[in-house]
Design an enzyme around this catalytic site. Structure first.
Site, mmCIF file in Angstrom:
data_model
loop_
_atom_site.group_PDB
_atom_site.id
_atom_site.type_symbol
_atom_site.label_atom_id
_atom_site.label_comp_id
_atom_site.label_asym_id
_atom_site.label_seq_id
_atom_site.Cartn_x
_atom_site.Cartn_y
_atom_site.Cartn_z
ATOM 1 N N ARG A 162 -1.107 7.126 0.924
ATOM 2 C CA ARG A 162 -2.315 7.796 1.414
ATOM 3 C C ARG A 162 -2.532 9.136 0.719
ATOM 4 O O ARG A 162 -3.031 10.086 1.312
ATOM 5 C CB ARG A 162 -2.261 7.977 2.941
ATOM 6 C CG ARG A 162 -2.127 6.666 3.718
ATOM 7 C CD ARG A 162 -3.337 5.763 3.541
ATOM 8 N NE ARG A 162 -3.148 4.479 4.220
ATOM 9 C CZ ARG A 162 -2.729 3.375 3.619
ATOM 10 N NH1 ARG A 162 -2.450 3.397 2.316
ATOM 11 N NH2 ARG A 162 -2.589 2.252 4.277
ATOM 12 N N SER A 213 -7.330 3.789 11.225
ATOM 13 C CA SER A 213 -6.045 4.297 11.716
ATOM 14 C C SER A 213 -6.128 5.795 11.983
ATOM 15 O O SER A 213 -6.601 6.555 11.140
ATOM 16 C CB SER A 213 -4.944 4.023 10.695
ATOM 17 O OG SER A 213 -4.770 2.635 10.508
ATOM 18 N N GLU A 283 -4.533 10.724 9.926
ATOM 19 C CA GLU A 283 -5.145 10.134 8.735
ATOM 20 C C GLU A 283 -6.641 10.447 8.720
ATOM 21 O O GLU A 283 -7.269 10.503 7.675
ATOM 22 C CB GLU A 283 -4.912 8.621 8.741
ATOM 23 C CG GLU A 283 -5.324 7.920 7.477
ATOM 24 C CD GLU A 283 -4.790 6.497 7.387
ATOM 25 O OE1 GLU A 283 -5.602 5.597 7.135
ATOM 26 O OE2 GLU A 283 -3.578 6.297 7.572
#
Length: 307
Positions: A162, A213, A283
């Protein structure tokens, strides 16, 4: 290029553009249709917020007094042999379908993604064992420091879980080139269908207001597992709740505000921290003006205030 020729709206209610269906009034928002228009805006507009499909963010209910640039109308995509060249505004499902039509494998994981290529590269998005960095070759970027267009290859993109070079804030993706692999269309379609079925059974649909998420997975563990075991599915806040099928998703059940969402995220974060002494990292990014409570929560969740 004259900025007056680029599509623009003032006092724009961004709420319905976001996948959370939360947001306020933006003073001015531009919708460039190509890389030339986008680059002109980046050169002339001071400190704009650049957004794609607004699928991985909480946009403040207090809105934003500055300028937003939305890339959603930059949707040009080309296939040259096994290479796919896409503008930053191309959405995941469009990229996935284009690859399938050309008998190319590597984009199957994006079939259920609401995000754009720009957002997916920014966060090195992935699912089902595939990541955007797997097929990535090179990027066409705008360097906000030198105000020039540069081309950067995969080895210099600092891809990680990420993570990417784009998160440094200096570079903004204009477009990217990928190299996929030839495969049978029936095999590609089967994998796309399995991915969609998984999302249907585990995650809220794109029609249910959510932002994907909530937290990143900590090293060698799953945020969803930790959240589930800590009992966060029992938590709620005004007009927002934890998704009953997966503890790492939040859904807007009514007319939620950005503060409502942050309150629930903070409850989830605190529950896991108290149960496992693990501090999960969000996130989802917060964008826009903050009221006092939002500022307090963001200081704790993000360790610094995002502006």
């Amino acid at each position: 290029m004259e900025l007056t020729t680029i599509e623009c709206k003032e006092n724009f209610d961004i709420k319905n553009m976001t996948s959370f269906k939360v947001g306020g009034i933006v003073k001015k928002i531009y919708f460039p249709h190509n890389q030339q228009e986008f680059t002109s805006l980046l050169k002339e507009v001071k400190n704009p917020i650049v957004l794609g499909s607004c699928s991985n963010i909480i946009f403040s209910s207090q809105g934003y007094d500055g300028v937003v640039i939305s890339t959603i109308k930059m949707d040009n995509i080309q296939v040259r042999g096994t290479h796919v060249i896409a503008d930053c505004g191309v959405k995941g499902p469009q990229a996935s379908q284009t690859a399938y039509n050309s008998g190319l494998s590597g984009f199957e994981f994006m079939i259920g993604f609401p995000g754009t290529i720009g957002g997916n590269v920014f966060m090195n998005a992935g699912a089902h064992g595939q990541n955007i960095s797997d097929t990535f070759m090179k990027a066409c970027l705008y360097d906000s420091k030198t105000k020039e267009i540069v081309f950067i290859e995969k080895k210099d993109m600092n891809f990680g879980y990420r993570q990417s070079l784009l998160q440094s804030g200096r570079y903004i993706l204009l477009g990217a080139e990928f190299e996929l692999k030839k495969s049978k269309q029936e095999d590609i379609k089967a994998l796309m269908d399995r991915n969609l079925e998984f999302r249907k059974n585990i995650q809220p649909s794109l029609a249910t207001p959510n932002a994907g998420s909530v937290f990143k997975n900590p090293e060698n563990d799953s945020a969803g597992r930790l959240l589930d075991k800590a009992g966060v599915k029992e938590l709620c806040a005004d007009n927002v709740k934890v998704w009953e099928k997966h503890a790492n998703f939040i859904v807007n059940t009514g007319d939620a505000t950005s503060e409502n969402i942050l309150e629930l995220i903070f409850k989830m974060y605190t529950t896991v921290k108290e149960t496992y002494t693990i501090e999960l990292e969000p996130e989802i990014r917060f964008i826009g003006k903050m009221n006092k409570r939002e500022e307090e929560i963001c200081k704790k969740l993000y360790k610094k205030i995002q502006k």
